[in-house]
Design a protein around this motif. Structure first.
Motif, PDB file in Angstrom:
ATOM      1  N   LEU A 109     -24.608  53.692  -3.950  1.00  0.00           N
ATOM      2  CA  LEU A 109     -24.947  52.435  -4.062  1.00  0.00           C
ATOM      3  C   LEU A 109     -23.923  51.459  -5.198  1.00  0.00           C
ATOM      4  O   LEU A 109     -24.854  51.291  -5.700  1.00  0.00           O
ATOM      5  N   VAL A 110     -23.443  50.685  -4.857  1.00  0.00           N
ATOM      6  CA  VAL A 110     -22.702  49.059  -5.414  1.00  0.00           C
ATOM      7  C   VAL A 110     -23.124  48.177  -5.127  1.00  0.00           C
ATOM      8  O   VAL A 110     -22.618  48.191  -3.741  1.00  0.00           O
ATOM      9  N   HIS A 111     -24.561  47.121  -5.265  1.00  0.00           N
ATOM     10  CA  HIS A 111     -24.679  46.338  -5.190  1.00  0.00           C
ATOM     11  C   HIS A 111     -24.259  44.850  -6.119  1.00  0.00           C
ATOM     12  O   HIS A 111     -25.048  45.495  -7.476  1.00  0.00           O
ATOM     13  N   SER A 112     -23.882  44.078  -6.379  1.00  0.00           N
ATOM     14  CA  SER A 112     -23.212  43.069  -7.099  1.00  0.00           C
ATOM     15  C   SER A 112     -22.726  41.565  -6.345  1.00  0.00           C
ATOM     16  O   SER A 112     -22.886  41.779  -4.935  1.00  0.00           O
ATOM     17  N   GLY A 113     -22.953  40.525  -7.316  1.00  0.00           N
ATOM     18  CA  GLY A 113     -22.695  39.464  -6.174  1.00  0.00           C
ATOM     19  C   GLY A 113     -24.636  38.377  -6.965  1.00  0.00           C
ATOM     20  O   GLY A 113     -23.546  36.928  -6.093  1.00  0.00           O
ATOM     21  N   GLU A 114     -25.653  39.104  -6.829  1.00  0.00           N
ATOM     22  CA  GLU A 114     -26.075  38.008  -6.485  1.00  0.00           C
ATOM     23  C   GLU A 114     -26.675  37.563  -7.569  1.00  0.00           C
ATOM     24  O   GLU A 114     -26.578  37.937  -9.058  1.00  0.00           O
ATOM     25  N   GLU A 157     -33.529  38.082  -8.222  1.00  0.00           N
ATOM     26  CA  GLU A 157     -34.525  38.887  -8.197  1.00  0.00           C
ATOM     27  C   GLU A 157     -35.427  38.946  -7.768  1.00  0.00           C
ATOM     28  O   GLU A 157     -37.055  39.388  -8.038  1.00  0.00           O
ATOM     29  N   PHE A 158     -36.098  37.512  -8.707  1.00  0.00           N
ATOM     30  CA  PHE A 158     -37.577  36.391  -8.958  1.00  0.00           C
ATOM     31  C   PHE A 158     -37.642  35.608  -7.414  1.00  0.00           C
ATOM     32  O   PHE A 158     -39.327  35.636  -7.818  1.00  0.00           O
ATOM     33  N   HIS A 159     -36.854  35.440  -7.603  1.00  0.00           N
ATOM     34  CA  HIS A 159     -37.560  34.007  -6.301  1.00  0.00           C
ATOM     35  C   HIS A 159     -38.197  34.325  -5.331  1.00  0.00           C
ATOM     36  O   HIS A 159     -37.704  35.579  -4.295  1.00  0.00           O
ATOM     37  N   GLY A 188     -37.118  38.650  -4.187  1.00  0.00           N
ATOM     38  CA  GLY A 188     -35.054  39.058  -3.915  1.00  0.00           C
ATOM     39  C   GLY A 188     -35.272  40.541  -4.440  1.00  0.00           C
ATOM     40  O   GLY A 188     -33.977  40.918  -4.110  1.00  0.00           O
ATOM     41  N   SER A 189     -35.657  40.848  -5.742  1.00  0.00           N
ATOM     42  CA  SER A 189     -35.058  42.443  -5.826  1.00  0.00           C
ATOM     43  C   SER A 189     -35.944  43.477  -5.001  1.00  0.00           C
ATOM     44  O   SER A 189     -35.086  44.340  -5.427  1.00  0.00           O
TER      45      SER A 189
END
Length: 202
Positions: free
Chosen positions: A119-124, A129-131, A139-140
Motif C-alpha cells: 500500500l502506498v497512501h499519500s496526500g492527506e 488523521e486526528f479529525h 481520519g487515521s
C-alpha cells in the motif's frame, strides 16, 4: 459453461470484535452493513455500491473504547474474503484505476490484483488523521482499514488524495476511488485467457 460464483463467507471472533461477513464479487452493489460505527457503515456501503460487490457485514466490538479494533478487524476479514472469492484469478483484468471527486476533494486509486500486498497512501492534509468524522471515526482509520484490506487480499494499491479540505469528503473520495479501481481490476475480461501474469500465477 457457467463460471463458479465468486463468493466468500468469513467469521472472526476475538476479545475485541466479533464479525460475520459475506461478499459476492459479481453482484450489483447491494450492501447490508452494521458495524456499530455509523460513518464506517457509510464507507463500506459506498465501497459495495461503487465496486459492484454485494456485501453483508455484521460486526460488534469494543467501540466504547475505540473504533480501531472493529474497523481494522473488518478490513482484515474483507481482505480475506476478497482473496478467497477471487480464486485462481483466471480471466480477470487484474489492473484498475480511478479518479473520483467529491465536491472539493479528489482522490486517485490504482489497484493491481498482484498477489503481492503493498500500500502506498499519500496526500492527506496534516491533522486529518486526528479529525473525528461524525464524532467517532478518526481520519487515521482510513489508512488502518486499507492497510488491513490490502495485506489480507494481497493487493498492490496506490491511493492518493490530490485535493481535499473537508474530512468527510476526503475519506469518501478515497473509499470511492478504491472501489471504482477494484471494480475494474476484478472484472472478467473476455480477451484474457488464463491468468494475467507471465509467471502463470498471481
Amino acid at each position: 459453461m457457467t463460471a463458479a460464483p465468486r463468493t466468500a463467507q468469513f467469521e472472526r471472533a476475538t476479545s475485541e470484535s466479533q464479525i460475520a461477513l459475506n461478499v459476492n464479487l459479481d453482484g450489483s452493489g447491494d450492501a447490508d452493513v452494521s458495524t456499530g460505527v455509523p460513518f464506517f457503515d457509510h464507507m463500506l456501503t459506498a465501497f459495495a455500491r461503487h465496486s459492484l460487490t454485494d456485501l453483508t457485514v455484521r460486526a460488534t466490538g469494543d467501540t466504547h473504547i475505540d473504533v480501531h479494533h472493529t474497523v481494522e478487524d473488518t478490513g482484515i476479514l474483507l481482505g480475506q474474503a476478497i482473496l478467497e472469492a477471487l480464486g485462481d484469478k483466471r480471466g480477470i483484468s487484474r489492473y484498475g484505476d480511478a479518479l473520483v471527486p467529491l465536491d472539493e476533494s479528489l482522490a486517485q486509486a490504482v489497484v493491481d490484483i498482484s498477489g503481492r500486498p503493498y500500500l502506498v497512501h499519500s496526500g492527506e492534509p496534516a491533522g486529518f488523521e486526528f479529525h473525528l468524522i461524525g464524532g467517532h471515526f478518526t481520519g487515521s482509520m482510513v489508512r488502518h482499514f486499507f492497510e488491513a484490506l490490502t495485506l489480507n487480499a494481497r493487493l498492490t494499491v496506490h491511493l492518493k488524495l490530490i485535493e481535499g479540505r473537508d474530512p468527510h469528503h476526503i475519506a469518501e473520495a478515497e473509499f470511492k476511488a478504491f472501489a471504482r479501481a477494484f471494480r475494474q481490476a476484478k472484472t472478467i475480461d473476455p480477451f484474457v485467457a488464463g491468468i494475467p501474469s507471465t509467471k502463470g500465477a498471481l
